[in-house]
Design a protein around this motif. Sequence first.
Motif, PDB file in Angstrom:
ATOM      1  N   VAL A  85       0.217 -29.176 -22.729  1.00 24.02           N
ATOM      2  CA  VAL A  85       0.029 -30.154 -21.654  1.00 24.02           C
ATOM      3  C   VAL A  85      -1.039 -31.172 -22.034  1.00 24.02           C
ATOM      4  CG1 VAL A  85      -0.424 -30.423 -19.179  1.00 24.02           C
ATOM      5  CG2 VAL A  85       0.662 -28.349 -20.016  1.00 24.02           C
ATOM      6  N   GLY A  86      -1.991 -30.759 -22.871  1.00 24.20           N
ATOM      7  CA  GLY A  86      -3.001 -31.704 -23.337  1.00 24.20           C
ATOM      8  C   GLY A  86      -4.197 -31.847 -22.411  1.00 24.20           C
ATOM      9  N   LEU A  87      -4.575 -30.750 -21.732  1.00 27.43           N
ATOM     10  CA  LEU A  87      -5.733 -30.815 -20.837  1.00 27.43           C
ATOM     11  C   LEU A  87      -7.009 -30.490 -21.622  1.00 27.43           C
ATOM     12  CD1 LEU A  87      -4.254 -28.912 -17.768  1.00 27.43           C
ATOM     13  CD2 LEU A  87      -4.369 -31.364 -18.147  1.00 27.43           C
ATOM     14  N   PRO A  88      -8.180 -30.971 -21.134  1.00 27.67           N
ATOM     15  CA  PRO A  88      -9.428 -30.683 -21.847  1.00 27.67           C
ATOM     16  C   PRO A  88      -9.753 -29.188 -21.821  1.00 27.67           C
ATOM     17  CG  PRO A  88      -9.856 -31.806 -19.765  1.00 27.67           C
ATOM     18  CD  PRO A  88      -8.376 -31.843 -19.988  1.00 27.67           C
ATOM     19  N   SER A  89     -10.070 -28.624 -22.997  1.00 31.17           N
ATOM     20  CA  SER A  89     -10.228 -27.171 -23.091  1.00 31.17           C
ATOM     21  C   SER A  89     -11.434 -26.668 -22.302  1.00 31.17           C
ATOM     22  CB  SER A  89     -10.366 -26.760 -24.556  1.00 31.17           C
ATOM     23  OG  SER A  89     -11.463 -27.429 -25.141  1.00 31.17           O
ATOM     24  N   LEU A  90     -12.500 -27.470 -22.247  1.00 30.68           N
ATOM     25  CA  LEU A  90     -13.690 -27.031 -21.524  1.00 30.68           C
ATOM     26  C   LEU A  90     -13.344 -26.754 -20.060  1.00 30.68           C
ATOM     27  CD1 LEU A  90     -16.742 -26.629 -21.184  1.00 30.68           C
ATOM     28  CD2 LEU A  90     -16.941 -29.068 -20.810  1.00 30.68           C
ATOM     29  N   ALA A  91     -12.662 -27.704 -19.430  1.00 29.13           N
ATOM     30  CA  ALA A  91     -12.328 -27.559 -18.016  1.00 29.13           C
ATOM     31  C   ALA A  91     -11.312 -26.445 -17.807  1.00 29.13           C
ATOM     32  CB  ALA A  91     -11.794 -28.881 -17.483  1.00 29.13           C
ATOM     33  N   VAL A  92     -10.288 -26.401 -18.668  1.00 32.86           N
ATOM     34  CA  VAL A  92      -9.237 -25.389 -18.514  1.00 32.86           C
ATOM     35  C   VAL A  92      -9.827 -23.991 -18.613  1.00 32.86           C
ATOM     36  CG1 VAL A  92      -7.231 -24.347 -19.640  1.00 32.86           C
ATOM     37  CG2 VAL A  92      -7.315 -26.806 -19.288  1.00 32.86           C
ATOM     38  N   THR A  93     -10.691 -23.774 -19.624  1.00 32.79           N
ATOM     39  CA  THR A  93     -11.170 -22.405 -19.823  1.00 32.79           C
ATOM     40  C   THR A  93     -12.255 -22.035 -18.809  1.00 32.79           C
ATOM     41  OG1 THR A  93     -12.649 -23.155 -21.596  1.00 32.79           O
ATOM     42  CG2 THR A  93     -10.517 -22.279 -22.252  1.00 32.79           C
ATOM     43  N   ILE A  94     -12.903 -23.018 -18.184  1.00 34.35           N
ATOM     44  CA  ILE A  94     -13.755 -22.685 -17.037  1.00 34.35           C
ATOM     45  C   ILE A  94     -12.858 -22.193 -15.898  1.00 34.35           C
ATOM     46  CG2 ILE A  94     -15.158 -23.672 -15.180  1.00 34.35           C
ATOM     47  CD1 ILE A  94     -16.652 -25.296 -17.208  1.00 34.35           C
ATOM     48  N   GLY A  95     -11.709 -22.851 -15.741  1.00 33.73           N
ATOM     49  CA  GLY A  95     -10.753 -22.429 -14.717  1.00 33.73           C
ATOM     50  C   GLY A  95     -10.209 -21.036 -14.986  1.00 33.73           C
ATOM     51  N   THR A  96      -9.800 -20.783 -16.245  1.00 39.45           N
ATOM     52  CA  THR A  96      -9.219 -19.468 -16.533  1.00 39.45           C
ATOM     53  C   THR A  96     -10.313 -18.386 -16.582  1.00 39.45           C
ATOM     54  OG1 THR A  96      -9.210 -20.084 -18.881  1.00 39.45           O
ATOM     55  CG2 THR A  96      -7.129 -20.238 -17.707  1.00 39.45           C
ATOM     56  N   LEU A  97     -11.571 -18.796 -16.832  1.00 46.08           N
ATOM     57  CA  LEU A  97     -12.669 -17.838 -16.728  1.00 46.08           C
ATOM     58  C   LEU A  97     -12.665 -17.244 -15.317  1.00 46.08           C
ATOM     59  CD1 LEU A  97     -16.348 -18.519 -17.792  1.00 46.08           C
ATOM     60  CD2 LEU A  97     -15.836 -17.394 -15.674  1.00 46.08           C
ATOM     61  N   ALA A  98     -12.571 -18.128 -14.320  1.00 46.25           N
ATOM     62  CA  ALA A  98     -12.535 -17.661 -12.931  1.00 46.25           C
ATOM     63  C   ALA A  98     -11.229 -16.921 -12.650  1.00 46.25           C
ATOM     64  CB  ALA A  98     -12.703 -18.837 -11.985  1.00 46.25           C
ATOM     65  N   LEU A  99     -10.108 -17.458 -13.151  1.00 48.71           N
ATOM     66  CA  LEU A  99      -8.795 -16.880 -12.846  1.00 48.71           C
ATOM     67  C   LEU A  99      -8.643 -15.465 -13.405  1.00 48.71           C
ATOM     68  CD1 LEU A  99      -5.846 -17.115 -11.841  1.00 48.71           C
ATOM     69  CD2 LEU A  99      -5.294 -18.235 -13.992  1.00 48.71           C
ATOM     70  N   PHE A 100      -8.955 -15.284 -14.695  1.00 49.10           N
ATOM     71  CA  PHE A 100      -8.761 -13.964 -15.301  1.00 49.10           C
ATOM     72  C   PHE A 100      -9.733 -12.937 -14.719  1.00 49.10           C
ATOM     73  CE2 PHE A 100      -7.283 -16.349 -19.361  1.00 49.10           C
ATOM     74  CZ  PHE A 100      -6.075 -16.642 -18.744  1.00 49.10           C
ATOM     75  N   ARG A 101     -10.980 -13.366 -14.444  1.00 51.19           N
ATOM     76  CA  ARG A 101     -11.935 -12.452 -13.820  1.00 51.19           C
ATOM     77  C   ARG A 101     -11.440 -12.108 -12.417  1.00 51.19           C
ATOM     78  NH1 ARG A 101     -15.211  -9.016 -15.842  1.00 51.19           N
ATOM     79  NH2 ARG A 101     -15.893 -10.556 -17.379  1.00 51.19           N
ATOM     80  N   GLY A 102     -10.861 -13.115 -11.744  1.00 51.09           N
ATOM     81  CA  GLY A 102     -10.307 -12.877 -10.414  1.00 51.09           C
ATOM     82  C   GLY A 102      -9.163 -11.878 -10.476  1.00 51.09           C
ATOM     83  N   LEU A 103      -8.307 -11.995 -11.492  1.00 55.48           N
ATOM     84  CA  LEU A 103      -7.189 -11.056 -11.633  1.00 55.48           C
ATOM     85  C   LEU A 103      -7.711  -9.645 -11.922  1.00 55.48           C
ATOM     86  CD1 LEU A 103      -4.580 -13.202 -13.627  1.00 55.48           C
ATOM     87  CD2 LEU A 103      -4.534 -12.567 -11.214  1.00 55.48           C
TER      88      LEU A 103
END
Lengths: 349, 355
Positions: free
Chosen positions: B138-156
């Motif tokens: 998709v071409g999204l900035p990795s810093l922002a994406v992985t801050i998001g998935t940091l929350a998402l995976f910890r949430g899961l």
Amino acid sequence: MTRATTIDAPPASRRASSPVARGIGRTFASREFSVFAALAILLVVTTVANPRFLTPQGTKDLLLNAAIFVVMAVGEALVIITRNVDLSVGSILGLTAFSTGAVYSAVPSMPLIGIFLVGIVLGAILGAVNGLIVTTAKVPALVITLGTLYIFRGINNAWAGSTQYFVGNDPPEFGNLSVQVVAGVPLLALIALVVTVVFALYMFGARSGRDLYAIGSDPVAAELFGIRVRTRVITAFVASGALSGLAGVLYASRFNSVGADTGTGYELQIVAAVVVGGVAIFGGSGTVAGAAIGAVLLTTMTGALAALNVSKFWQQAIVGVLIIAAILITKIISVRNARRLRVSEAKNV
Amino acid sequence: MSDTKTRAEAAAAPATTPTPRRTGRRLLRSRDATIVYALVLIVILAAIFVPYFASVTTVSFLLIDAIPILLMAMPMALIIITGEIDLSVASTAGLSAALLGVLWHQSGSHGNIAVMFVICLIVGAACGAFNGFLIAVVGLPSLAVTIGTLALFRGLALVVIGDNAVADFPVSLTTFATSSIPGIGVPTVMVFVLVVVAVFAVILHFTPFGRALFALGYSTEAASFVGIRVNRSKFWLYVASGVISSAAGLFWVLRYSSAQSDSVQGLELSVVAAVLLGGVSIFGGSGSIVGVVAGVLIIRTVNYSLQLGGLPDTALTIVTGGLLVLSVVAPSVSARFVAARDRRARARLADAPAT
């Protein structure tokens, strides 16, 4: 408000001729409005499902919880707009909250204005440390503020040890700050609103505020244009630190107990709020108001999930999904704008 | 090992005539060498000044806590070399740990744990693929994406296991995870970790794929012009990061014989700190596995010797942060110093013909 970014504000439809209609069109198309709409939908759906969600007391709690995050998100937005990031905000909040307790235990007669000054000045000094290192070393702010996140937290740990201060009722007027209501609105929420409005006006109208957008869009061009990039970036970090300091004082008043790990992990929540509020992580676009609404949306989500009887364990996962959705939307908008620009340029040839 | 450094150096430095002597001198003065010197110096100082540091137990205690960081630092180094970042590693490890706990609990604590390991590793790969898809496709900035998935995976992880903790893992496995090779004190698991490190070192320094990663870090456009598959490379790096982080999470569970939602919390910062301290440039385009391994060991040695020396754990965070800031500020300050020296030298040269 929405004119604060020319990139994100798509031109209104060609038929809208009057400036008023154009303004309305732009408002509805703006990022801030879509975040606000999401917040409104969340509130409506939750209230329909559980009428006890928006009782006067419930609303008050929502606003109180949001206030501290809003103040921090405003500061973080300034930094992110300049294409930097401040990850040390949680540690700054912790240090200032603890120093509030320390000051009161040393000088019990400290007037309110004094304690606010202590928090804001301490936060500003810590922010200046960030800004100075970032601009001197010319390395990404992500790394520097990751380091100062540790350093400030370590100082807080070393200083606090296992000490916990309880500042809620000593002096009573300090604890009362967080229960006081002015015209039906909690005082803390009013403070957050004032902070947001002041900074929104600054970013919208002041020359130095506009400079922050220029720096975020293209640091090299901004330098060539004669903008004092270094000073402006340091200013943004100082503002972020000062607002985190203010948030620390508010935290101490609201939650009473402050210790070594106060504010741990806040940084990611704050960055999330700013990104969800439509501020591009690579700087140059977005607004302070958007960041503030983003912070309200995230804190409301917590309360809403509880009211909807959704397991509290889902909350963090949903925050993650929200962040990713926000980045996706930003990407889609920028792709569409780029295409529109190409088309209009082709027509003008 | 030393050969690795030569290759990394040859890549980083402009090609001069590579006489053996010059290569040797360059090797001794390289960034990697500096980090290794620092590590050796710190170990010597610790052995002299910290009581009880020079012992076999030190080796096992120091290294066992380095294992998760060392594992996650490998793919992280490659990702940062390409100019991206992955902040979701500790959350992926946490999700994998929580999942293992739940699977084990539901099997009545006597299921086939090897199958569960595989399931967790697959989930880790899926997490990495999710990051990779958003960043590379998709071409999204990795810093922002992985801050998001940091929350998402910890949430899961929270969703999977909630407030529970599972602790009744097979004793044979938990003993194995904390055991060390008798005589030298190196943790047994370290053998497997070293295999992983070797694999990443070979990939980065001795394969076309690895050489391409450096090019990617310099300039994505240039890399795609010379025929490097930019998106595909980045995607698979994130998948690797997911799998390795998941493995680190599984080790964490066995090491502490407990699986809970906050396992491995906050470790992503230590991993990034270690990688940058190891001389990988945050701007991408340079770094080496040798440096990263030394960086991880420096952080662990400093922390461990301060703990032994009776410093409270609280002060350790200051040290970690200070090391991180120093490691990124030092190269840029020294670069300025070199630039100023060059300017002075040029000025002298310019004056020379006039006299």
